[in-house]
Design an enzyme around this catalytic site. Sequence first.
Site, PDB file in Angstrom:
ATOM      1  N   GLU A 115       0.838  -1.205   0.000  1.00  0.00           N
ATOM      2  CA  GLU A 115       0.000   0.000   0.000  1.00  0.00           C
ATOM      3  C   GLU A 115       0.866   1.246   0.000  1.00  0.00           C
ATOM      4  OE1 GLU A 115      -2.500  -0.192   3.475  1.00  0.00           O
ATOM      5  OE2 GLU A 115      -2.898  -2.313   3.104  1.00  0.00           O
ATOM      6  N   LYS A 117       2.073   4.732   1.671  1.00  0.00           N
ATOM      7  CA  LYS A 117       2.137   5.252   3.035  1.00  0.00           C
ATOM      8  C   LYS A 117       1.749   6.730   2.971  1.00  0.00           C
ATOM      9  CE  LYS A 117       4.964   5.228   7.186  1.00  0.00           C
ATOM     10  NZ  LYS A 117       4.567   6.537   7.659  1.00  0.00           N
ATOM     11  N   ASP A 119       0.953  10.448   3.928  1.00  0.00           N
ATOM     12  CA  ASP A 119       1.649  11.330   4.865  1.00  0.00           C
ATOM     13  C   ASP A 119       0.658  12.330   5.462  1.00  0.00           C
ATOM     14  OD1 ASP A 119       3.705  12.290   6.296  1.00  0.00           O
ATOM     15  OD2 ASP A 119       4.741  13.277   4.632  1.00  0.00           O
ATOM     16  N   TYR A 228      -7.062  -0.057   7.317  1.00  0.00           N
ATOM     17  CA  TYR A 228      -7.061  -1.235   8.181  1.00  0.00           C
ATOM     18  C   TYR A 228      -8.410  -1.405   8.842  1.00  0.00           C
ATOM     19  CZ  TYR A 228      -4.720  -4.967  10.704  1.00  0.00           C
ATOM     20  OH  TYR A 228      -4.331  -6.198  11.146  1.00  0.00           O
ATOM     21  N   LYS A 314      10.521   3.743   3.332  1.00  0.00           N
ATOM     22  CA  LYS A 314      10.360   5.184   3.136  1.00  0.00           C
ATOM     23  C   LYS A 314      11.186   5.643   1.946  1.00  0.00           C
ATOM     24  CE  LYS A 314       9.177   7.005   7.516  1.00  0.00           C
ATOM     25  NZ  LYS A 314       8.998   8.353   7.998  1.00  0.00           N
ATOM     26  N   CYS A 408      14.051  47.673   1.598  1.00  0.00           N
ATOM     27  CA  CYS A 408      12.982  46.980   0.872  1.00  0.00           C
ATOM     28  C   CYS A 408      13.204  47.120  -0.632  1.00  0.00           C
ATOM     29  CB  CYS A 408      11.630  47.574   1.270  1.00  0.00           C
ATOM     30  SG  CYS A 408      10.265  46.904   0.304  1.00  0.00           S
ATOM     31  N   CYS A 411      10.127  49.466  -1.982  1.00  0.00           N
ATOM     32  CA  CYS A 411       9.884  50.867  -1.618  1.00  0.00           C
ATOM     33  C   CYS A 411      11.100  51.519  -0.966  1.00  0.00           C
ATOM     34  CB  CYS A 411       8.665  50.962  -0.695  1.00  0.00           C
ATOM     35  SG  CYS A 411       8.982  50.320   0.956  1.00  0.00           S
ATOM     36  N   CYS A 426       9.555  44.786   6.021  1.00  0.00           N
ATOM     37  CA  CYS A 426       9.516  46.171   5.561  1.00  0.00           C
ATOM     38  C   CYS A 426       8.448  46.849   6.411  1.00  0.00           C
ATOM     39  CB  CYS A 426       9.139  46.230   4.083  1.00  0.00           C
ATOM     40  SG  CYS A 426       8.682  47.900   3.596  1.00  0.00           S
ATOM     41  N   CYS A 432       4.152  50.712   0.953  1.00  0.00           N
ATOM     42  CA  CYS A 432       4.890  49.742   0.162  1.00  0.00           C
ATOM     43  C   CYS A 432       3.898  49.007  -0.767  1.00  0.00           C
ATOM     44  CB  CYS A 432       5.578  48.775   1.121  1.00  0.00           C
ATOM     45  SG  CYS A 432       6.548  47.519   0.304  1.00  0.00           S
TER      46      CYS A 432
HETATM   47  S1  IVH Z   1      -0.885   0.350   8.743  1.00  0.00           S
HETATM   48  C1  IVH Z   1       0.269  -1.510  12.718  1.00  0.00           C
HETATM   49  N1  IVH Z   1      -1.046   1.444   6.382  1.00  0.00           N
HETATM   50  O1  IVH Z   1       2.027   5.229   9.090  1.00  0.00           O
HETATM   51  C2  IVH Z   1       0.072  -0.967  11.381  1.00  0.00           C
HETATM   52  N2  IVH Z   1      -0.232   2.777   8.170  1.00  0.00           N
HETATM   53  O2  IVH Z   1       3.861   4.115  11.710  1.00  0.00           O
HETATM   54  C3  IVH Z   1      -0.918   0.102  11.341  1.00  0.00           C
HETATM   55  N3  IVH Z   1       0.281   5.096   7.538  1.00  0.00           N
HETATM   56  O3  IVH Z   1       0.946   6.792  11.696  1.00  0.00           O
HETATM   57  C4  IVH Z   1      -0.655   1.069  10.293  1.00  0.00           C
HETATM   58  N4  IVH Z   1      -0.286   4.913   5.420  1.00  0.00           N
HETATM   59  O4  IVH Z   1      -0.951   6.490  10.147  1.00  0.00           O
HETATM   60  C5  IVH Z   1      -0.700   1.628   7.675  1.00  0.00           C
HETATM   61  N5  IVH Z   1      -1.291   2.291   4.219  1.00  0.00           N
HETATM   62  C6  IVH Z   1      -0.958   2.464   5.505  1.00  0.00           C
HETATM   63  C7  IVH Z   1      -0.485   3.704   5.991  1.00  0.00           C
HETATM   64  C8  IVH Z   1      -0.126   3.823   7.342  1.00  0.00           C
HETATM   65  C9  IVH Z   1       0.167   5.732   6.355  1.00  0.00           C
HETATM   66  C10 IVH Z   1       0.780   5.728   8.766  1.00  0.00           C
HETATM   67  C11 IVH Z   1      -0.041   5.485   9.980  1.00  0.00           C
HETATM   68  C12 IVH Z   1       0.932   5.529  11.126  1.00  0.00           C
HETATM   69  C13 IVH Z   1       2.230   5.285  10.474  1.00  0.00           C
HETATM   70  C14 IVH Z   1       2.750   3.944  10.952  1.00  0.00           C
END
Ligand code: IVH
Length: 672
Positions: A115, A117, A119, A228, A314, A408, A411, A426, A432
């Site tokens: 999946e 991740k 942010d 999840y 990451k 500035c 101005c 400024c 200005c």
């Molecule tokens: S699973 C125990 N899936 O990443 C596993 N987490 O350290 C539960 N996050 O703050 C997390 N995308 O919010 C999972 N596709 C994804 C995710 C995800 C982002 C974040 C989550 C958590 C951090 C995990």
Amino acid sequence: MNKENAFKKINELRKKLSEHNYRYYVLSQPVISDYDYDVMLKELETLEKEFPEFADPNSPTKRVGSDISNDFTQVTHNYPMLSLGNTYNKNELLDFDKRVKNIIGNNTPFKYTCELKFDGTAVSIKYENGKYLQAITRGDGTKGDDVTANVRTIRSIPLILRGNDFPDKFEVRGEIIMPHKVFEKLNKEREEIGETPFANPRNAASGTLKMKNSSEVAKRNLDTFIYYMLGDNLPSDSHFENLKNLKKWGFKISNHIKQANDINEIFDFINHWDTERNNLPYDIDGVVIKVDSLSLQNELGMTGKSPRWAISYKFKAECVATKLNSVEYQVGRTGAITPVANLEPVQLAGTIVKRASLHNADIIKELDVRISDTVFVEKGGEIIPKIVGVDKSKRDISSKKIEYITCCPECKTELVREEGEAKHYCPNEYGCPPQIKGKVEHFVSRNAMDINCGEATINALYQAGFIKNIADLYDLTYEQIYSLEGFKEKSAKNLLKSIEDSKKVPFERVLYAIGIRYVGNITAKVLAKNLQSIDNLQKASFEELTAVDEIGDKIAGSIINYFKNEYNIQLIERLKNAGLQFKITENEENENILNGAKIVISGTFKKHSREELKKLIEQYGGKNVSSVSKNTDYFLAGEKIGPSKLEKVKKFGIKKISEDEFTEMINKNRIS
Ligand code: IVH
């Protein structure tokens, strides 16, 4: 309409609206216009007002949030919210795969789910009987904050589930995110009032989720992805299948999920998203790899605070080297100076980068960066690329030290730098050009005076010498506007009408519009409610201002400073003469009958629910507090109150009032 028909109609509208909401925000495939949606929503609102007995916290009308202050009580998670082990290194993924196989046995077949991740900020959401029940932040993993009211405003969170084959009780975990477009708009607005912009969409999302006022959260357009599912009677032993079920029930699940049979398929997924992530409308910072089978997840268990069945890979922030050609200085609307690097164009994260922010004088010094240096440019969580380092081995004798400007660029006024501030400013606030135009742009904006006048028109009016400040807008003549390029009879008349209409804009928005530093729209609302007029605000002392809830030293200081300036006093005088609203109207006044009184609700009541009483307290300008202290003003007493509580009320000499006395209180001064 009789009760029975109203109930039918209300349910029918709720169903329809929730379906259209799902099509728009989850599937991105709307089938009706925004207008038609709004008409339907209005109809439901009217019926719900007429028949309050059918109120439902999960009605589509409740997505707009409310002005009641959230108090974010702490809630213990049913299942702890774990964190993920992470790595930047593909060899460590091979180790992870080996570890998993070691524990579950080399001959057991299994799959991984890959999946994105996301942010943003994590939440856990409970559903019961197909209805949205409670949302909690991650907190320390064991306990989090109750953010139910705020999360309800996020349109891609289902309030009533589709279908009927879901478990009675379950939880989902997901990420609340702020898409790039929303983030950029929000930061622009923040800069307009002199507030520090959010550093990245993640901070903006988590900051928004913790706002006191859910109606403000509703305006911020957060989004979500669920990743999840937890509970006792889950539909499948496969995580992937569970996500598919969640999707069917109306949850927003990413389309970018892949099952992988081996580590090579995982690497394919990673390689694909390492570049493709640049084309997503939101930030991801890696991918998450999960063992798909829940029973295997169980068997693998966890170490410390993270599960053995999942890991995140990451992405490294992409970084390239290029030449710094020159530095120029931009003057923002608040007078803040930002040094900007002009770079030799270079390809980075899918776009060609020619400029990068250098932030402020300290950062230039810290980096020891010079003109014609080779610099490293990075695009991290932030949208604007930044210079993160200098390749000093490539520095040659032609490199030139950067002399930070002292005046500035617009101005020529000498710049100032206040103690504790990173930026130079400024100080020529009213002379200005970018500051003048910025103030007018803020003044006319939609949440302020809502005058139909864009950046180009403001620029033209300024260039022609017709406006030098916000009050000049009200002296504009038809001939002046007509003389501008692009204006005809009709457009000139429209602009004049829009200016005229703005005289009806209520005080709280006028207060926001005049642009006192740090007075955003929420602060303006609080100030208007508490002080009622600009004259009272002007007279208020620092102590009186900070005594108002939510007004701190920074805001109070800024207000005092504003009124010390004769120019501002004259501006206000001219705006008053033009007919703008500088005090709250009688109607609004009624809403402040309780005048900030702190009220504790206790016991059971006959005519109102506690939730309704809480709403009424807030609506009439009081504050509902949860426990009795010496600062409590009233104790709103129902039946069945414990003796120790009553003792406390007596001890502190708090005034005890009944439900009827309370309703009398708020109805007393009402002008019907
Ligand atoms: S699973 C125990 N899936 O990443 C596993 N987490 O350290 C539960 N996050 O703050 C997390 N995308 O919010 C999972 N596709 C994804 C995710 C995800 C982002 C974040 C989550 C958590 C951090 C995990």
